[in-house]
Design a protein around this motif. Structure first.
Motif, short mmCIF file in Angstrom:
data_model
loop_
_atom_site.label_atom_id
_atom_site.label_comp_id
_atom_site.label_asym_id
_atom_site.label_seq_id
_atom_site.Cartn_x
_atom_site.Cartn_y
_atom_site.Cartn_z
N MET A 97 17.15 -7.13 -39.06
CA MET A 97 16.04 -7.96 -38.61
C MET A 97 14.75 -7.14 -38.75
SD MET A 97 17.54 -10.71 -37.25
CE MET A 97 19.16 -11.20 -36.67
N ARG A 98 13.62 -7.82 -38.55
CA ARG A 98 12.33 -7.13 -38.54
C ARG A 98 11.50 -7.64 -37.37
NH1 ARG A 98 9.37 -8.42 -43.73
NH2 ARG A 98 10.36 -10.42 -43.38
N VAL A 99 10.68 -6.75 -36.82
CA VAL A 99 9.76 -7.12 -35.75
C VAL A 99 8.35 -7.04 -36.31
CG1 VAL A 99 8.91 -6.52 -33.45
CG2 VAL A 99 11.33 -6.23 -34.00
N ASP A 100 7.53 -8.07 -36.04
CA ASP A 100 6.18 -8.15 -36.62
C ASP A 100 5.37 -6.89 -36.38
OD1 ASP A 100 6.79 -10.75 -37.39
OD2 ASP A 100 5.70 -11.68 -35.72
N LEU A 101 5.24 -6.48 -35.12
CA LEU A 101 4.46 -5.30 -34.77
C LEU A 101 5.25 -4.46 -33.78
CD1 LEU A 101 0.91 -6.81 -34.03
CD2 LEU A 101 1.73 -5.84 -36.16
N ALA A 102 5.19 -3.15 -33.95
CA ALA A 102 5.92 -2.27 -33.04
C ALA A 102 5.16 -0.97 -32.86
CB ALA A 102 7.32 -2.00 -33.58
N TRP A 103 5.29 -0.44 -31.67
CA TRP A 103 4.81 0.89 -31.33
C TRP A 103 6.03 1.67 -30.87
CZ3 TRP A 103 2.27 -3.63 -30.60
CH2 TRP A 103 0.95 -3.71 -31.06
N PRO A 104 6.85 2.16 -31.80
CA PRO A 104 8.14 2.77 -31.44
C PRO A 104 8.03 3.91 -30.44
CG PRO A 104 8.01 2.42 -33.81
CD PRO A 104 6.65 2.13 -33.25
N ALA A 105 6.98 4.70 -30.52
CA ALA A 105 6.83 5.84 -29.60
C ALA A 105 6.73 5.38 -28.14
CB ALA A 105 5.60 6.66 -29.97
N TYR A 106 6.31 4.13 -27.93
CA TYR A 106 6.13 3.61 -26.58
C TYR A 106 7.15 2.53 -26.23
CZ TYR A 106 1.72 5.99 -27.33
OH TYR A 106 0.78 6.93 -27.63
N GLY A 107 8.02 2.19 -27.16
CA GLY A 107 9.00 1.15 -26.90
C GLY A 107 8.38 -0.22 -26.73
N VAL A 108 7.30 -0.49 -27.47
CA VAL A 108 6.60 -1.77 -27.36
C VAL A 108 6.76 -2.56 -28.66
CG1 VAL A 108 4.37 -2.91 -27.00
CG2 VAL A 108 4.92 -0.81 -25.73
N LEU A 109 7.13 -3.82 -28.50
CA LEU A 109 7.30 -4.74 -29.63
C LEU A 109 6.46 -5.98 -29.38
CD1 LEU A 109 11.22 -4.73 -29.81
CD2 LEU A 109 9.65 -3.18 -31.00
N ALA A 110 5.90 -6.55 -30.45
CA ALA A 110 5.11 -7.78 -30.33
C ALA A 110 5.38 -8.66 -31.53
CB ALA A 110 3.62 -7.47 -30.21
N GLU A 111 5.39 -9.96 -31.27
CA GLU A 111 5.62 -10.92 -32.34
C GLU A 111 4.66 -12.08 -32.21
OE1 GLU A 111 9.75 -11.84 -33.34
OE2 GLU A 111 9.25 -10.10 -34.56
N PHE A 112 4.25 -12.60 -33.36
CA PHE A 112 3.51 -13.85 -33.37
C PHE A 112 4.50 -14.95 -33.72
CE2 PHE A 112 1.32 -17.44 -34.95
CZ PHE A 112 0.34 -17.59 -33.99
N ASP A 113 4.47 -16.01 -32.97
CA ASP A 113 5.45 -17.08 -33.12
C ASP A 113 4.73 -18.39 -33.40
OD1 ASP A 113 7.96 -18.13 -33.19
OD2 ASP A 113 8.23 -18.19 -31.02
N GLY A 114 4.80 -18.85 -34.64
CA GLY A 114 4.16 -20.11 -35.01
C GLY A 114 5.00 -21.30 -34.57
N ALA A 115 4.37 -22.26 -33.89
CA ALA A 115 5.10 -23.42 -33.39
C ALA A 115 5.62 -24.31 -34.51
CB ALA A 115 4.19 -24.23 -32.46
N VAL A 116 5.00 -24.24 -35.68
CA VAL A 116 5.39 -25.15 -36.76
C VAL A 116 6.85 -24.97 -37.16
CG1 VAL A 116 4.67 -23.64 -38.67
CG2 VAL A 116 4.64 -26.11 -38.97
N LYS A 117 7.39 -23.78 -37.03
CA LYS A 117 8.77 -23.58 -37.49
C LYS A 117 9.80 -24.24 -36.58
CE LYS A 117 9.41 -18.92 -35.54
NZ LYS A 117 9.55 -17.51 -35.92
N TYR A 118 9.35 -24.75 -35.43
CA TYR A 118 10.26 -25.45 -34.53
C TYR A 118 10.08 -26.97 -34.60
CZ TYR A 118 10.38 -20.69 -32.81
OH TYR A 118 10.48 -19.32 -32.74
N THR A 119 9.38 -27.42 -35.62
CA THR A 119 9.10 -28.84 -35.80
C THR A 119 10.01 -29.42 -36.88
OG1 THR A 119 6.79 -28.42 -35.22
CG2 THR A 119 7.29 -30.52 -36.33
N ASP A 120 10.74 -30.46 -36.53
CA ASP A 120 11.62 -31.11 -37.51
C ASP A 120 10.83 -31.52 -38.75
OD1 ASP A 120 13.81 -30.90 -35.85
OD2 ASP A 120 13.66 -32.95 -35.06
#
Length: 199
Positions: A97-120
């Motif tokens: 898998m991949r994570v959008d943004l990460a700061w591995p030295a601090y154990g911080v992960l962030a993702e942007f989640d577009g609502a469109v991908k949950y739309t039929d």
């Protein structure tokens, strides 16, 4: 100098910084030679916008896969956080898998989640938004299990309050990092923002 370099430099000297960073990220992903672009920028006679363009080229990252991922990086950089690792690879029990943004030295992960991908139907006839939602939940759980930390998620509606984005993101960092944060004055504070295209 290539046409790509010329076009990118022209954009970076007059676009607002966030929009310019979107262009620079995209251009790097399309094959822009950063060193060549910086050399060309240094040779330009016109000084207007040159410092801004150099800053944006220095901050650009080919790992940004959407305007919104660039937006999230910009908010983090503006807040004074160190540069994030983009598309951090994570080995999980479901596979890579991949994570959008990460700061591995601090154990911080962030993702942007577009609502469109949950739309039929969002990506063609038969596209099942509910199935995508379940798959994303399984993906996030697998990442959290593998790394011991769950990503903080952001959506387009969060662009209405960049200050809250900063608060939610920086809260994940240790107290000493938060205490040392100083806004990057080269990057203006953001008003509410919406890029072209779908979120």
């Amino acid at each position: 100098m290539t046409t790509l370099e010329q076009t990118v430099l022209d954009c970076l000297t007059w676009l607002p910084p966030l929009d310019g960073l979107v262009v620079a990220d995209s251009a790097l992903a399309a094959g822009l030679d950063r060193a060549a672009a910086l050399a060309e920028l240094a040779d330009r006679r016109q000084r207007n916008g040159r410092a801004r363009a150099a800053t944006l080229l220095g901050l650009a990252d080919r790992g940004a896969e959407s305007e919104w991922e660039t937006w999230l990086r910009y908010v983090a950089l503006r807040a004074g956080l160190p540069a994030a690792t983009t598309q951090l690879p994570v080995e999980t029990h479901l596979g890579p898998m991949r994570v959008d943004l990460a700061w591995p030295a601090y154990g911080v992960l962030a993702e942007f989640d577009g609502a469109v991908k949950y739309t039929d139907g969002a990506f063609g006839a038969g596209y099942d938004g509910r199935r995508a939602l379940v798959a994303e939940k399984r993906r996030e759980d697998a990442i959290a299990e593998a790394l011991g930390v769950r990503p903080v998620r952001f959506m387009a509606t969060d662009a209405r309050r960049p200050d809250l984005v900063v608060a939610r993101l920086t809260a994940r960092f240790p107290a000493d990092v938060r205490a040392a944060l100083r806004p990057d004055r080269r990057l203006p504070a953001l008003p509410p923002w919406s890029p072209p295209g779908r979120a």
